[in-house]
Write a protein that holds these residues in place. Structure first.
Motif, PDB file in Angstrom:
ATOM      1  N   GLU A  22      63.652 121.704 107.013  1.00  9.69           N
ATOM      2  CA  GLU A  22      63.623 122.666 108.124  1.00  9.69           C
ATOM      3  C   GLU A  22      63.963 121.954 109.433  1.00  9.69           C
ATOM      4  N   GLU A  24      65.758 119.245 109.728  1.00  5.84           N
ATOM      5  CA  GLU A  24      67.188 118.927 109.680  1.00  5.84           C
ATOM      6  C   GLU A  24      68.018 120.151 110.076  1.00  5.84           C
ATOM      7  N   ALA A  25      67.676 121.313 109.539  1.00  9.04           N
ATOM      8  CA  ALA A  25      68.415 122.540 109.840  1.00  9.04           C
ATOM      9  C   ALA A  25      68.348 122.849 111.346  1.00  9.04           C
ATOM     10  N   GLU A  26      67.178 122.681 111.954  1.00  9.02           N
ATOM     11  CA  GLU A  26      67.045 122.919 113.388  1.00  9.02           C
ATOM     12  C   GLU A  26      67.916 121.937 114.166  1.00  9.02           C
ATOM     13  N   VAL A  28      70.619 120.394 113.213  1.00  7.00           N
ATOM     14  CA  VAL A  28      72.041 120.717 113.022  1.00  7.00           C
ATOM     15  C   VAL A  28      72.462 121.852 113.949  1.00  7.00           C
ATOM     16  N   THR A  29      71.584 122.851 114.146  1.00  8.00           N
ATOM     17  CA  THR A  29      71.929 123.954 115.056  1.00  8.00           C
ATOM     18  C   THR A  29      72.100 123.462 116.490  1.00  8.00           C
ATOM     19  N   GLU A  30      71.490 122.306 116.807  1.00  6.04           N
ATOM     20  CA  GLU A  30      71.629 121.720 118.143  1.00  6.04           C
ATOM     21  C   GLU A  30      72.794 120.729 118.207  1.00  6.04           C
ATOM     22  N   GLY A  31      73.487 120.553 117.074  1.00  3.94           N
ATOM     23  CA  GLY A  31      74.615 119.635 117.048  1.00  3.94           C
ATOM     24  C   GLY A  31      74.262 118.215 116.663  1.00  3.94           C
ATOM     25  N   ARG A  33      73.352 115.419 113.876  1.00  3.77           N
ATOM     26  CA  ARG A  33      73.530 115.151 112.443  1.00  3.77           C
ATOM     27  C   ARG A  33      72.689 113.969 111.954  1.00  3.77           C
ATOM     28  N   THR A  36      70.370 114.651 109.092  1.00  4.08           N
ATOM     29  CA  THR A  36      71.139 114.790 107.845  1.00  4.08           C
ATOM     30  C   THR A  36      71.348 113.399 107.246  1.00  4.08           C
ATOM     31  N   ARG A  91      62.014 121.570 118.619  1.00  3.86           N
ATOM     32  CA  ARG A  91      62.239 122.281 119.889  1.00  3.86           C
ATOM     33  C   ARG A  91      60.946 122.861 120.459  1.00  3.86           C
TER      34      ARG A  91
END
Length: 153
Positions: A22, A24-26, A28-31, A33, A36, A91
């Motif tokens: 979760e 990691e997914a957040e 990635v949405t902020e750019g 990596r 990941t 965040r």
């Protein structure tokens, strides 16, 4: 090593918590990596922050992961120089000194083995955060900030 501040607990971890995906997914949405890479490196065993002097810390509130960060040897510098890696604060937990407490814990751990800690950030927010944590901005091909862990006496 566990530091507790109210409901916040910062502790060394030896396995990625389930909620890392979760996180990691957040990110990635902020750019970002780098989480990941953390997950991929952990899965393939190439970096688990388990070499001498290395560590991975998690900050937890009510048992939930809200920040993560690691310390390793800096591959671009001497053996007495550490590198902060993969520092991320959820965040919803920013602006609450969680990141600062996590970095302080990492620096205390680093002081046992390293004389300097370096890092690289590519955002103005990250740069400002590390300056608030006592790092100095530097001009280097492999790092943007550094902090000496020894007194210059």
């Amino acid at each position: 090593m566990v530091t507790t501040m109210g409901e916040l607990a910062i502790r060394q971890i030896s396995a990625l918590p389930p909620e890392i995906l979760e996180f990691e997914a957040e990110a990635v949405t902020e750019g970002f990596r780098f989480l990941t890479r953390l997950v991929a490196d952990w899965k393939d065993g190439s970096n688990r922050f388990d070499q001498p002097g290395e560590c991975l810390f998690g900050a937890f509130r009510n048992g939930q992961l809200i920040a993560i960060g690691g310390l390793s040897y800096d591959p671009h510098a001497g053996s007495d120089i550490g590198r902060l890696r993969r520092v991320y604060v959820a965040r919803a937990s920013r602006g609450q000194n969680v990141g600062k407490a996590l970095v302080q814990q990492l620096l205390e751990y680093a002081a046992q083995r390293f004389r300097v800690v370096r890092l690289s950030t590519d955002t103005s927010e990250g740069a400002a955060f590390y300056l608030r944590c006592g790092f100095l901005q530097i001009q280097d091909d492999f790092a943007t900030h550094m902090k000496s862990l020894v007194d210059a006496t």
